[in-house]
Design an enzyme around this catalytic site. Structure first.
Site, short mmCIF file in Angstrom:
data_model
loop_
_atom_site.label_atom_id
_atom_site.label_comp_id
_atom_site.label_asym_id
_atom_site.label_seq_id
_atom_site.Cartn_x
_atom_site.Cartn_y
_atom_site.Cartn_z
N HIS A 260 -7.51 37.31 18.23
CA HIS A 260 -7.62 36.62 19.51
C HIS A 260 -7.06 37.55 20.59
O HIS A 260 -6.21 38.43 20.32
CB HIS A 260 -6.79 35.33 19.50
CG HIS A 260 -7.47 34.17 18.83
ND1 HIS A 260 -8.74 33.77 19.14
CD2 HIS A 260 -7.01 33.31 17.89
CE1 HIS A 260 -9.06 32.72 18.41
NE2 HIS A 260 -8.04 32.41 17.63
N CYS A 303 -11.43 38.69 22.70
CA CYS A 303 -11.82 38.31 24.05
C CYS A 303 -10.94 39.04 25.07
O CYS A 303 -9.82 39.48 24.76
CB CYS A 303 -11.69 36.81 24.25
SG CYS A 303 -13.07 35.89 23.54
#
Length: 429
Positions: A260, A303
């Site tokens: 993440h 991301c």
């Protein structure tokens, strides 16, 4: 005509230029009438002789039109290099005797030679500037003071011929080991949730890690893989690796981060953030001298923001926590800048989500693995990553409330040579 040019001794750029011209000039001869009867057998021979890959074969056979199949084969051959083309040429002539001679280099004229690697070394002296007179008016040198009255344009041309006519490549054989690949796979975020930080598990990331590990092992790299790292464990690992004397035995270093992330940070599995710049800084020449002059490639599948927030029913994203997306149902020392010789590949542009299929893995890693398997024997990393950009940008999309959503990888190139993952003939340093 080829004249006194030995094509095998040209650098890759020039070889591919010759291939393009030879194949283009022969296109009218490779007719459907001639090639349709034995085309699949011809393709199978190309695969058996390792000219084409099974992936190439699959893509060709997916096409129904014989003419389009021939075009697809031609496009693939252009990327394979001269040795593979010579093998393909022999197979073509054996399979289709009536086509004897159509792929001979004698059919090509007036090919520019960029690398100036002629068999006759004196041939390079014939290169002259023909676009204007030596005394060019209105040319101003603005980068610093100069007391010289020498023609600045001529100096630039001479300098380019002597220093930049051939782009050198990093050696993959100078040191004992080809390369070290570090894979960090952060998939289980239960510790973050225990700490009150709502980060979902990154289902499908093990697929990315497995495929990346197999890829770099097949390329001859030693692979070190770590799972589910907290910030403190990641810090300890990076400190240990950068201090490891054995790094001096590697020709290349690759680090793959599957995690993440958001706004230029990675989210470790305990929810703490680690700045990507801080990670890269540890490997700069001033902090990790064992890798000075050695290519360092960082691959970041995470991301980098929350630009899109419509619900998507086919993929997850690698941003922390939000429910904006639903889960898928499917030899002489030289002085160089401390930040030289880095190549950083991001799955997505700053501010945007990256996408991951919970069964198949992420778009970016999927296409990266496929492209490197197919082209690493003939293309450098920067060229291959442009292919990855194209694949992700043009063939991947998801439906959102306001239309389709796409992804655009991006890369930061601070390399000083071409990075080939398989050793190329000539020009390695």
């Amino acid at each position: 005509m080829t004249g006194n040019v030995n094509i095998e001794k040209l650098d890759l750029q020039d070889q591919l230029q010759w291939l393009r011209e030879i194949i283009e000039n022969s296109r009218d001869s490779l007719t459907t009438e001639v090639m349709s009867q034995k085309l699949e057998a011809f393709i199978e021979k190309l695969v058996a002789n390792k000219v084409l890959t099974r992936f190439n074969q699959k893509k060709v056979l997916e096409i129904s039109s014989t003419e389009e199949r021939i075009d697809k084969i031609s496009q693939a051959l252009v990327t394979k290099g001269w040795a593979s083309f010579e093998t393909a040429r022999k197979i073509l002539y054996d399979t289709y005797p009536s086509l004897q001679g159509v792929w001979d280099e004698n059919n090509v004229e007036n090919i520019p030679i960029f690398s100036l690697k002629y068999e006759n070394d004196n041939a390079a002296s014939a290169l002259v500037a023909t676009d204007g007179p030596d005394n060019v008016q209105g040319v101003e040198v603005t980068d610093g003071p100069s007391s010289s009255t020498a023609n600045p344009v001529k100096g630039l041309v001479d300098n380019a011929q002597s220093r930049f006519s051939v782009l050198p490549s990093y050696s993959m054989t100078k040191r004992r080991h080809k390369g070290l690949c570090l894979i960090i796979n952060n998939e289980n975020y239960v510790k973050a949730r225990d700490n009150g930080i709502q980060l979902k598990d990154r289902r499908g990331s093990t697929k990315d890690a497995d495929e990346t590990q197999k890829l770099f092992k097949s390329l001859g790299f030693n692979v070190e893989r770590q799972q589910n790292m907290t910030k403190s464990s990641l810090d300890r690992l990076l400190n240990m690796i950068t201090a490891f004397d054995g790094l001096s035995q590697y020709n290349c270093f690759v680090a793959v981060f599957l995690s993440h992330g958001e706004n230029e940070v990675l989210n470790c599995v305990d929810g703490h953030e680690k700045k990507i710049d801080d990670i890269i800084d540890k490997f700069k020449g001033s902090n990790c001298p064992h890798l000075n002059g050695i290519p360092k490639w960082f691959i970041v599948q995470a991301c980098r923001g929350k630009e899109f927030n419509e619900e998507v029913t086919t993929v997850e994203h690698d941003a922390p926590g939000d429910d904006d997306f639903a889960e898928l149902q499917s030899k002489k020392p030289i002085s160089i800048p401390a930040c030289a010789d880095f190549y950083i590949s991001y799955a997505t542009a700053p501010g945007y989500y990256s996408f991951r299929n919970i069964n198949e893995g992420s778009w970016f890693i999927n296409d990266l693995v496929t492209v490197l398997k197919t082209y690493s024997h003939v293309e450098d990393v920067n060229t291959m990553m442009t292919r990855v950009n194209r694949e992700v940008a043009l063939t991947r999309r998801v439906q959102g409330d306001l239309g389709f959503r796409r992804q655009m990888p991006c890369h930061v190139n601070m390399l000083t040579c071409a990075l080939y993952l398989q050793e190329m003939k000539g020009s390695a340093i």
